[in-house]
Design an enzyme around this catalytic site. Structure first.
Site, PDB file in Angstrom:
ATOM      1  N   ASP A  55      71.496  71.007  51.785  1.00  0.00           N
ATOM      2  CA  ASP A  55      71.357  69.911  50.813  1.00  0.00           C
ATOM      3  C   ASP A  55      70.894  68.631  51.489  1.00  0.00           C
ATOM      4  O   ASP A  55      71.045  68.447  52.692  1.00  0.00           O
ATOM      5  CB  ASP A  55      72.683  69.662  50.073  1.00  0.00           C
ATOM      6  CG  ASP A  55      73.811  69.201  50.986  1.00  0.00           C
ATOM      7  OD1 ASP A  55      74.001  69.809  52.056  1.00  0.00           O
ATOM      8  OD2 ASP A  55      74.494  68.216  50.622  1.00  0.00           O
ATOM      9  N   GLU A  57      76.983  69.590  51.925  1.00  0.00           N
ATOM     10  CA  GLU A  57      77.581  68.863  53.041  1.00  0.00           C
ATOM     11  C   GLU A  57      77.583  67.365  52.776  1.00  0.00           C
ATOM     12  O   GLU A  57      78.536  66.656  53.102  1.00  0.00           O
ATOM     13  CB  GLU A  57      76.801  69.148  54.330  1.00  0.00           C
ATOM     14  CG  GLU A  57      77.471  68.635  55.603  1.00  0.00           C
ATOM     15  CD  GLU A  57      77.029  67.246  56.056  1.00  0.00           C
ATOM     16  OE1 GLU A  57      77.603  66.744  57.030  1.00  0.00           O
ATOM     17  OE2 GLU A  57      76.128  66.635  55.423  1.00  0.00           O
TER      18      GLU A  57
HETATM   19 ZN   LIG Z   1      73.473  66.412  57.847  1.00  0.00          ZN
END
Ligand SMILES: [Zn+2]
Length: 417
Positions: free
Chosen positions: A82, A177
């Site tokens: 992401d 994340e």
């Molecule tokens: Zn990162």
């Protein structure tokens, strides 16, 4: 060492994988699944036949050990797909600047955006290299698609160089994340590695094994609301109480604006305000977990002191643990970091070791039973339209991964012949 990292990277950045902290699904956005599916396909095409995605979108795969290296400890490499929710990540147009000459790079889709060596000292070391940037309207996504590309390229390299001894190597690509959920559903048992390395760092040579310990404390002030026309002597405005509290929080010290290195801070970062109740969310950061408690006690005492100045007001607190300094775990497994240092040196690079003033998925994974320091991926100016990465740094990161696999295999022969 020439690898497929650049070619793969240029493809991955065209997927819109921006995560979304307001989403309640997992992964938070479907674009991430598109790239994760593509990665399963690529890994299978390389010959990693067990490559698959679980119900949460995590992709895992195995590079089988070379002959007689079954006893080598299993190690893993992890990167997140992401990109930051703070920046546009759709229709990314990566631009490849070959033979970088040190001059300004002007972004064609917004000529007001200029990448200059003067503002970006690490660029000075990239003269002659191939630099990749976005085109001015979006971030690039090297955080962390550079890491993803490096891991896939390293798997490819190991498979095409069977003379390099290595044990069983596990790979994982994770979603979300950037919104702090990347470790939420990571199945450490299924991953089955003794330790892992995230490829999610900056400049060539960076090795990070220390992060903040982090909590968030929500301070809620309660007042008493009544019609303001008839409020004399009765209304207690929680907004005023909270404002006094925020005004008294330290500014010249212990704040993000005034600290660096190993100093922690208190950071008021969200306020939900109404007359009846106002809550202030404060991030609490320190490298020493024990000092978090001291900072939290300080916040609580300050809030109570302010409440005493506003008769009729009250306060309560909620403390949530975010993550802990991975060093507390990694100190128990010194070879995890030692071998990383050796792998970087073997690639001809001097390791740059410094604490992360934040957390990584590795901070949480380390406490979930998977010791996980962070290695450089070559990303720079991440979460910005000025983001850049160099092809040579990506190749160096691939070399470090390959070196690590070999070092773990060689060292385990020495320790268990
Ligand atoms: Zn990162």
């Amino acid at each position: 060492m020439k690898t497929s990292a650049l070619r793969r990277f240029l493809k991955y950045v065209t997927y819109d994988t921006r995560s979304d902290e307001h989403s309640s699904t997992f992964p938070s956005t479907s674009g991430q699944l598109d790239l994760l599916r593509e990665l399963v396909t690529e890994l299978q095409q390389l010959g990693l036949h067990d490559a698959s995605m679980d119900d949460y979108g995590y992709v895992m795969a195995t590079v089988a050990p070379t002959a007689a290296r079954d006893n080598t400890p299993v190690i893993g490499f992890i990167a997140h797909v992401d990109t930051s929710p703070e920046m546009p990540g759709h229709d990314v147009r990566p631009l490849v600047h070959e033979h970088f000459d040190g001059g300004d790079i002007v972004f064609p889709d917004d000529p007001s955006i200029i990448l200059r060596v003067a503002d970006n000292p690490p660029l000075a070391a990239q003269i002659g290299n191939t630099i990749v940037t976005a085109s001015g309207l979006t971030l690039l996504g090297s955080d962390d698609k550079a890491g993803v590309a490096e891991i896939v390229a390293a798997a490819e390299y190991l498979l095409s160089h069977p003379e390099i001894p290595h044990g069983r190597v596990r790979i994982a690509f994770t979603p979300d994340e950037e919104i702090g959920r990347g470790a939420d559903h990571f199945d450490v048992t299924r991953f089955g590695a003794e330790c892992a390395y995230t490829l999610d760092g900056g400049s060539r040579g960076e090795l990070e094994f220390e992060s903040f310990s982090a909590d968030a404390i929500t301070v809620t002030f309660k007042g008493f609301n009544t019609h303001p026309g008839y409020a004399k002597g009765r209304m207690v405005n929680a907004i005023r109480v909270a404002s006094d509290f925020v005004a008294r929080l330290p500014r010249d010290m212990m704040s993000p604006e005034t600290t660096d290195g190993y100093d922690g801070y208190l950071h008021p970062y969200q306020v939900h305000a109404a007359v009846d109740a106002t809550s202030v969310k404060v991030l609490v950061r320190d490298f020493v977990t024990g000092k978090l408690k001291e900072k939290e006690t300080y916040v609580q005492e300050l809030a109570r002191e302010v409440v005493r100045m506003h008769p009729g007001a009250s306060v309560d607190f909620r403390i949530e643990e975010s993550y802990r300094n991975m060093r507390e775990v990694l100190e128990q497994y010194p070879r995890v970091v030692d071998y990383a240092r050796q792998a970087i040196r073997r690639a001809g690079i001097e390791p740059i070791e410094r604490p992360i003033r934040g957390g990584t998925d590795g901070s949480r994974l380390s406490f979930m039973g998977l010791p996980t320091p962070n290695l450089f991926a070559g990303e720079h100016n991440f979460h910005s339209r000025l983001e850049w990465v160099s092809a040579e740094d990506m190749d160096s990161a691939v070399e470090v991964i390959v070196n690590l696999c070999r070092i773990w295999a060689d060292q385990s022969l020495i320790t268990n012949p």
